[in-house]
Design a protein around this motif. Sequence first.
Motif, PDB file in Angstrom:
ATOM      1  N   GLU A   1       0.727  -1.209  -0.249  1.00  0.00           N
ATOM      2  CA  GLU A   1      -0.080  -0.042  -0.146  1.00  0.00           C
ATOM      3  C   GLU A   1       0.775   1.155  -0.151  1.00  0.00           C
ATOM      4  O   GLU A   1       0.526   2.276  -0.614  1.00  0.00           O
ATOM      5  CB  GLU A   1      -0.876   0.059   1.259  1.00  0.00           C
ATOM      6  N   ARG A   2       2.057   1.259   0.868  1.00  0.00           N
ATOM      7  CA  ARG A   2       3.015   2.400   0.671  1.00  0.00           C
ATOM      8  C   ARG A   2       3.444   2.701  -0.730  1.00  0.00           C
ATOM      9  O   ARG A   2       3.712   3.699  -1.382  1.00  0.00           O
ATOM     10  CB  ARG A   2       4.037   2.185   1.669  1.00  0.00           C
ATOM     11  N   ALA A   3       3.779   1.468  -1.446  1.00  0.00           N
ATOM     12  CA  ALA A   3       4.339   1.547  -2.835  1.00  0.00           C
ATOM     13  C   ALA A   3       3.345   2.127  -3.602  1.00  0.00           C
ATOM     14  O   ALA A   3       3.632   3.040  -4.377  1.00  0.00           O
ATOM     15  CB  ALA A   3       4.971   0.282  -3.082  1.00  0.00           C
TER      16      ALA A   3
ATOM     17  N   HIS B   1       2.394   7.820  -9.123  1.00  0.00           N
ATOM     18  CA  HIS B   1       1.713   8.965 -10.000  1.00  0.00           C
ATOM     19  C   HIS B   1       0.396   8.211 -10.907  1.00  0.00           C
ATOM     20  O   HIS B   1      -0.387   8.788 -11.100  1.00  0.00           O
ATOM     21  CB  HIS B   1       2.475   9.845 -10.740  1.00  0.00           C
ATOM     22  N   LEU B   2       0.693   7.143 -11.493  1.00  0.00           N
ATOM     23  CA  LEU B   2      -0.195   6.481 -12.223  1.00  0.00           C
ATOM     24  C   LEU B   2      -0.131   4.909 -12.142  1.00  0.00           C
ATOM     25  O   LEU B   2       1.096   4.548 -12.040  1.00  0.00           O
ATOM     26  CB  LEU B   2       0.299   6.813 -13.862  1.00  0.00           C
ATOM     27  N   ILE B   3      -1.193   4.348 -11.981  1.00  0.00           N
ATOM     28  CA  ILE B   3      -1.274   3.023 -12.053  1.00  0.00           C
ATOM     29  C   ILE B   3      -1.987   2.414 -13.229  1.00  0.00           C
ATOM     30  O   ILE B   3      -2.824   2.795 -13.676  1.00  0.00           O
ATOM     31  CB  ILE B   3      -2.041   2.425 -10.812  1.00  0.00           C
ATOM     32  N   VAL B   4      -1.191   1.337 -14.026  1.00  0.00           N
ATOM     33  CA  VAL B   4      -1.863   0.557 -15.038  1.00  0.00           C
ATOM     34  C   VAL B   4      -2.267  -0.765 -14.584  1.00  0.00           C
ATOM     35  O   VAL B   4      -1.580  -1.259 -14.238  1.00  0.00           O
ATOM     36  CB  VAL B   4      -0.445   0.463 -16.153  1.00  0.00           C
TER      37      VAL B   4
ATOM     38  N   GLN C   1      -9.595   0.454  -7.147  1.00  0.00           N
ATOM     39  CA  GLN C   1     -10.377   1.544  -6.597  1.00  0.00           C
ATOM     40  C   GLN C   1     -11.057   1.006  -5.387  1.00  0.00           C
ATOM     41  O   GLN C   1     -11.131   1.845  -4.371  1.00  0.00           O
ATOM     42  CB  GLN C   1     -11.467   1.740  -7.722  1.00  0.00           C
ATOM     43  N   ARG C   2     -11.561  -0.195  -5.370  1.00  0.00           N
ATOM     44  CA  ARG C   2     -12.216  -0.597  -4.127  1.00  0.00           C
ATOM     45  C   ARG C   2     -11.283  -0.818  -2.860  1.00  0.00           C
ATOM     46  O   ARG C   2     -11.759  -0.523  -1.804  1.00  0.00           O
ATOM     47  CB  ARG C   2     -13.090  -1.969  -4.534  1.00  0.00           C
ATOM     48  N   PHE C   3     -10.277  -1.399  -2.952  1.00  0.00           N
ATOM     49  CA  PHE C   3      -9.638  -1.771  -2.002  1.00  0.00           C
ATOM     50  C   PHE C   3      -8.321  -0.801  -1.713  1.00  0.00           C
ATOM     51  O   PHE C   3      -7.758  -0.622  -0.461  1.00  0.00           O
ATOM     52  CB  PHE C   3      -8.889  -3.234  -2.193  1.00  0.00           C
ATOM     53  N   LEU C   4      -7.782  -0.241  -2.674  1.00  0.00           N
ATOM     54  CA  LEU C   4      -6.788   0.883  -2.420  1.00  0.00           C
ATOM     55  C   LEU C   4      -7.256   2.253  -2.770  1.00  0.00           C
ATOM     56  O   LEU C   4      -6.348   3.240  -2.276  1.00  0.00           O
ATOM     57  CB  LEU C   4      -5.554   0.559  -3.483  1.00  0.00           C
ATOM     58  N   GLY C   5      -8.292   2.554  -3.032  1.00  0.00           N
ATOM     59  CA  GLY C   5      -8.984   3.931  -3.055  1.00  0.00           C
ATOM     60  C   GLY C   5      -8.210   4.551  -4.269  1.00  0.00           C
ATOM     61  O   GLY C   5      -8.114   5.859  -4.183  1.00  0.00           O
ATOM     62  N   ARG C   6      -7.795   4.112  -5.202  1.00  0.00           N
ATOM     63  CA  ARG C   6      -6.899   4.748  -6.210  1.00  0.00           C
ATOM     64  C   ARG C   6      -7.490   4.294  -7.728  1.00  0.00           C
ATOM     65  O   ARG C   6      -7.926   3.203  -7.862  1.00  0.00           O
ATOM     66  CB  ARG C   6      -5.375   4.236  -6.468  1.00  0.00           C
ATOM     67  N   ASP C   7      -7.365   5.480  -8.494  1.00  0.00           N
ATOM     68  CA  ASP C   7      -7.781   5.252  -9.840  1.00  0.00           C
ATOM     69  C   ASP C   7      -6.715   4.572 -10.749  1.00  0.00           C
ATOM     70  O   ASP C   7      -5.500   4.624 -10.333  1.00  0.00           O
ATOM     71  CB  ASP C   7      -8.399   6.639 -10.310  1.00  0.00           C
ATOM     72  N   SER C   8      -6.965   3.912 -11.896  1.00  0.00           N
ATOM     73  CA  SER C   8      -5.913   3.610 -12.740  1.00  0.00           C
ATOM     74  C   SER C   8      -6.546   3.546 -14.044  1.00  0.00           C
ATOM     75  O   SER C   8      -7.532   3.769 -14.341  1.00  0.00           O
ATOM     76  CB  SER C   8      -5.432   2.203 -12.249  1.00  0.00           C
ATOM     77  N   ILE C   9      -5.517   3.271 -15.119  1.00  0.00           N
ATOM     78  CA  ILE C   9      -5.948   3.040 -16.497  1.00  0.00           C
ATOM     79  C   ILE C   9      -5.789   1.667 -16.918  1.00  0.00           C
ATOM     80  O   ILE C   9      -4.879   1.198 -16.370  1.00  0.00           O
ATOM     81  CB  ILE C   9      -5.103   4.093 -17.379  1.00  0.00           C
TER      82      ILE C   9
ATOM     83  N   GLY D   1      -1.730  -8.861  -8.391  1.00  0.00           N
ATOM     84  CA  GLY D   1      -1.401  -8.550  -7.149  1.00  0.00           C
ATOM     85  C   GLY D   1      -2.465  -8.026  -6.255  1.00  0.00           C
ATOM     86  O   GLY D   1      -2.481  -7.921  -5.017  1.00  0.00           O
ATOM     87  N   VAL D   2      -3.520  -7.506  -6.793  1.00  0.00           N
ATOM     88  CA  VAL D   2      -4.825  -7.166  -5.977  1.00  0.00           C
ATOM     89  C   VAL D   2      -5.846  -7.953  -6.153  1.00  0.00           C
ATOM     90  O   VAL D   2      -6.499  -8.258  -7.200  1.00  0.00           O
ATOM     91  CB  VAL D   2      -5.369  -5.698  -6.885  1.00  0.00           C
ATOM     92  N   ARG D   3      -6.138  -8.808  -5.137  1.00  0.00           N
ATOM     93  CA  ARG D   3      -7.438  -9.944  -5.064  1.00  0.00           C
ATOM     94  C   ARG D   3      -8.231  -9.431  -4.124  1.00  0.00           C
ATOM     95  O   ARG D   3      -7.909  -8.638  -3.087  1.00  0.00           O
ATOM     96  CB  ARG D   3      -6.435 -11.090  -4.657  1.00  0.00           C
ATOM     97  N   GLU D   4      -9.346 -10.144  -4.058  1.00  0.00           N
ATOM     98  CA  GLU D   4     -10.288  -9.967  -3.231  1.00  0.00           C
ATOM     99  C   GLU D   4      -9.729 -10.139  -1.860  1.00  0.00           C
ATOM    100  O   GLU D   4      -9.169 -11.061  -1.443  1.00  0.00           O
ATOM    101  CB  GLU D   4     -11.417 -11.049  -3.331  1.00  0.00           C
ATOM    102  N   GLY D   5     -10.055  -9.397  -0.683  1.00  0.00           N
ATOM    103  CA  GLY D   5      -9.508  -9.396   0.470  1.00  0.00           C
ATOM    104  C   GLY D   5      -8.298  -8.854   0.708  1.00  0.00           C
ATOM    105  O   GLY D   5      -7.482  -8.864   1.863  1.00  0.00           O
ATOM    106  N   ALA D   6      -7.568  -7.922  -0.198  1.00  0.00           N
ATOM    107  CA  ALA D   6      -6.423  -7.487  -0.177  1.00  0.00           C
ATOM    108  C   ALA D   6      -6.341  -6.393   0.904  1.00  0.00           C
ATOM    109  O   ALA D   6      -5.081  -5.955   1.322  1.00  0.00           O
ATOM    110  CB  ALA D   6      -5.823  -7.149  -1.672  1.00  0.00           C
ATOM    111  N   ALA D   7      -7.271  -5.798   0.870  1.00  0.00           N
ATOM    112  CA  ALA D   7      -7.487  -4.842   2.037  1.00  0.00           C
ATOM    113  C   ALA D   7      -8.594  -4.743   3.058  1.00  0.00           C
ATOM    114  O   ALA D   7      -9.238  -5.549   2.926  1.00  0.00           O
ATOM    115  CB  ALA D   7      -7.809  -3.324   1.259  1.00  0.00           C
TER     116      ALA D   7
END
Length: 249
Positions: A18-20, A25-28, A39-47, A243-249
């Motif tokens: 989460e720190r990384a 600045h941009l997540i793909v 978006q759901r678990f990390l609160g970040r948008d991505s493309i 790397g982002v799975r259900e329950g990751a957050a």
Amino acid sequence: MKKLGLASIGAAFQRAYERAVGRMHLIVANSENVRGRIQRFLGRDSIVVYPPCDTEGFAFAEPQGYYLSTARLVALKRVDRIIDAFRALPGKQLVVASGGDDAEALRRRAAEAPNIRFVGWTDERELRSLVAGAVATIYVPKDEDFGMSPVESMAAGKPVIGVAEGGLLETVLDGETGLLLPAGFTAEDIAAAVDWLTAPRALSMRRACEARAAQFTRARFINGMRAAIASAGGIEVGVAGAGVREGAA
């Protein structure tokens, strides 16, 4: 104590992850499905930039009368339901070209079904040959991130019997390049789909399958990543896939 140790390691990894992500600045993401998780678990948008699929390595050949499963033999891939469907379809042939933790259990499950053949893991040449000669492929994993196997199948002009969840919603066109079963599908639903997707009907989908696979080429991936990097102005870009799975957050 062992479970507590693993839990501590997992929690530490999650905090570091989460720190990384927070520094980026941009997540793909490799699919809209993964984008939604971010978006759901990390609160970040991505493309979204779809991953490069080997569309050129898979080519059409005349169907040899069998249906093909290439999914790993683990619970999340739900190959047990495919096995059960073909146990009820003695007139239809299934080839299972993979391995995994559940291999022996699934072989036992199919022991009384001579129409089901396990060939284990294959090299790339044999895999391409098996896909080319299939009537259609069957791929019904639980909430797949993206899923390259359906794209490879369509590249060979072979429709896919899939499931309407996860990344397959972004690749397989229901009724055009295959069939998408409901998320709560049963073995009976797979059997009905196999009965419907006859060799002539599968052949009629060939051109649509090839055209759909062309949307996921390596060239499109490279162009998409170049555009992403350009939009980021040379700053740090993170790429998110499994790397982002259900329950990751």
